[in-house]
Scaffold this motif. Structure first.
Motif, short mmCIF file in Angstrom:
data_model
loop_
_atom_site.label_atom_id
_atom_site.label_comp_id
_atom_site.label_asym_id
_atom_site.label_seq_id
_atom_site.Cartn_x
_atom_site.Cartn_y
_atom_site.Cartn_z
N ASP A 39 60.51 -36.10 -54.34
CA ASP A 39 60.70 -35.96 -55.78
C ASP A 39 60.91 -37.36 -56.32
OD1 ASP A 39 60.50 -33.24 -55.65
OD2 ASP A 39 62.64 -32.86 -55.90
N HIS A 40 60.20 -37.68 -57.37
CA HIS A 40 60.25 -39.00 -57.97
C HIS A 40 61.02 -38.89 -59.28
CE1 HIS A 40 58.62 -43.02 -58.75
NE2 HIS A 40 58.42 -42.61 -59.99
N GLY A 41 62.24 -39.44 -59.33
CA GLY A 41 63.08 -39.37 -60.52
C GLY A 41 62.65 -40.38 -61.56
N ASP A 46 57.32 -37.85 -68.93
CA ASP A 46 55.94 -37.85 -69.44
C ASP A 46 55.25 -39.18 -69.21
OD1 ASP A 46 56.18 -35.22 -70.28
OD2 ASP A 46 56.78 -35.76 -72.32
N ALA A 47 55.95 -40.28 -69.46
CA ALA A 47 55.36 -41.60 -69.24
C ALA A 47 55.09 -41.84 -67.76
CB ALA A 47 56.27 -42.69 -69.80
N GLU A 48 55.98 -41.38 -66.90
CA GLU A 48 55.79 -41.58 -65.46
C GLU A 48 54.62 -40.75 -64.94
OE1 GLU A 48 56.48 -43.49 -61.86
OE2 GLU A 48 56.97 -43.95 -63.93
N CYS A 78 56.84 -34.35 -56.68
CA CYS A 78 57.27 -33.94 -58.02
C CYS A 78 57.86 -35.12 -58.77
CB CYS A 78 58.33 -32.85 -57.92
SG CYS A 78 57.70 -31.32 -57.23
N VAL A 79 57.68 -35.11 -60.07
CA VAL A 79 58.37 -36.03 -60.97
C VAL A 79 59.45 -35.21 -61.65
CG1 VAL A 79 58.17 -37.56 -62.95
CG2 VAL A 79 56.29 -37.41 -61.30
N THR A 80 60.68 -35.70 -61.60
CA THR A 80 61.83 -34.99 -62.18
C THR A 80 62.55 -35.89 -63.17
OG1 THR A 80 63.55 -35.74 -60.65
CG2 THR A 80 62.17 -33.88 -59.92
N GLY A 81 63.42 -35.28 -63.94
CA GLY A 81 64.25 -36.02 -64.87
C GLY A 81 65.52 -36.55 -64.25
#
Length: 93
Positions: A39-41, A46-48, A78-81
């Motif tokens: 997971d990529h924080g 959106d920009a990431e 995954c990209v997460t907040g």
């Protein structure tokens, strides 16, 4: 970062100021190759996502609190907040 859910086996945060954080999750998969999922924080999800798509990722779609992408080799992530800010806490369960 982390969860008290029973499927999580532990978490790790670097004391030296790195934004790298690892959360270890138990899987009930007995067959198949050993795999990993990252997971990529990001502070700006959106920009990431847009940046990673420009770099060659494929958009798989949104999840509940994450967005799934696939790298050029076929591995999903995954990209997460979850903030990528460094933490001073280290916790190995």
């Amino acid at each position: 970062m982390g969860s008290d859910a029973p499927e999580f086996a532990g978490k790790w945060h670097d004391d030296e100021g790195s934004p790298l954080q690892l959360l270890f999750q138990r899987l009930d998969e007995r067959d198949g190759p050993v795999r990993m999922h990252l997971d990529h924080g990001s502070d700006d999800v959106d920009a990431e996502i847009a940046r990673l798509l420009r770099l060659g990722a494929t958009d798989v779609g949104p999840g509940r609190a994450w967005h799934v992408l696939q790298d050029p080799t076929g591995s999903r992530f995954c990209v997460t907040g979850n903030s990528p800010e460094p933490t001073t806490r280290r916790d190995l369960d």
